[in-house]
Design a protein around this motif. Structure first.
Motif, PDB file in Angstrom:
ATOM      1  N   ALA A  36       0.843  -1.195   0.000  1.00 31.44           N
ATOM      2  CA  ALA A  36       0.000   0.000   0.000  1.00 31.44           C
ATOM      3  C   ALA A  36       0.879   1.246   0.000  1.00 31.44           C
ATOM      4  N   GLU A  37       0.503   2.189  -0.843  1.00 24.96           N
ATOM      5  CA  GLU A  37       1.178   3.485  -0.872  1.00 24.96           C
ATOM      6  C   GLU A  37       0.541   4.379   0.181  1.00 24.96           C
ATOM      7  N   VAL A  38       1.391   5.027   0.976  1.00 23.48           N
ATOM      8  CA  VAL A  38       0.887   5.902   2.033  1.00 23.48           C
ATOM      9  C   VAL A  38       1.550   7.271   1.884  1.00 23.48           C
ATOM     10  N   ASN A  39       0.731   8.310   1.789  1.00 26.38           N
ATOM     11  CA  ASN A  39       1.266   9.665   1.737  1.00 26.38           C
ATOM     12  C   ASN A  39       1.754  10.054   3.119  1.00 26.38           C
ATOM     13  N   ILE A  40       2.918  10.652   3.171  1.00 26.00           N
ATOM     14  CA  ILE A  40       3.430  11.151   4.435  1.00 26.00           C
ATOM     15  C   ILE A  40       2.632  12.409   4.780  1.00 26.00           C
ATOM     16  N   PRO A  41       2.130  12.490   5.995  1.00 24.58           N
ATOM     17  CA  PRO A  41       1.315  13.658   6.372  1.00 24.58           C
ATOM     18  C   PRO A  41       2.060  14.979   6.146  1.00 24.58           C
ATOM     19  N   GLU A  42       1.303  15.974   5.762  1.00 28.30           N
ATOM     20  CA  GLU A  42       1.856  17.318   5.529  1.00 28.30           C
ATOM     21  C   GLU A  42       2.640  17.785   6.743  1.00 28.30           C
TER      22      GLU A  42
END
Length: 121
Positions: A36-42
């Motif tokens: 799963a690809e997970v965006n790093i939080p802003e």
């Protein structure tokens, strides 16, 4: 085993501290079970990325370049670092599982300061 890879467009992203996506792989130690690809939080950068990886349960990190301090912090956090890797992320994880990943254990020593995110080491 959970493996994290700095990720962009199917490839291993080459700058640990600037990565915005991490692809997490669940494995049984021999094969990939899910990914799963997970965006790093802003706003999460550098040392906070290490906390993020810990929170996600990463045991191994495959990445491109990274600084000595990042490598030290990752190691101290119990995350095995496979720096200096490049190419397709999925293939790299399978190569890691097959004990054939081409990476540079001294990647942090060769990375050096990049001019905008590391102090001179």
């Amino acid at each position: 085993m959970k493996i994290a890879v700095t990720y962009e467009n199917g490839e291993i992203f080459q700058h640990f501290g600037m990565t915005r996506i991490v692809k997490f792989y669940e494995t049984d130690g021999r094969t990939i079970k899910s990914a799963a690809e997970v965006n790093i939080p802003e706003g999460v950068e550098h040392a906070s990325i290490i906390n993020f990886l810990q929170e996600q349960g990463a045991e191994v990190l495959i990445c491109g370049g990274l600084g000595l301090r990042a490598q030290e912090f990752l190691t101290n956090a119990g995350i095995k670092v496979c720096g200096g890797a490049s190419g397709n992320a999925d293939a790299a994880v399978q190569a890691y599982l097959n004990d054939s990943l081409d990476y540079d254990p001294l990647a942090a020593e060769h990375h050096g300061p990049c001019g905008h995110c590391h102090e001179e080491e």
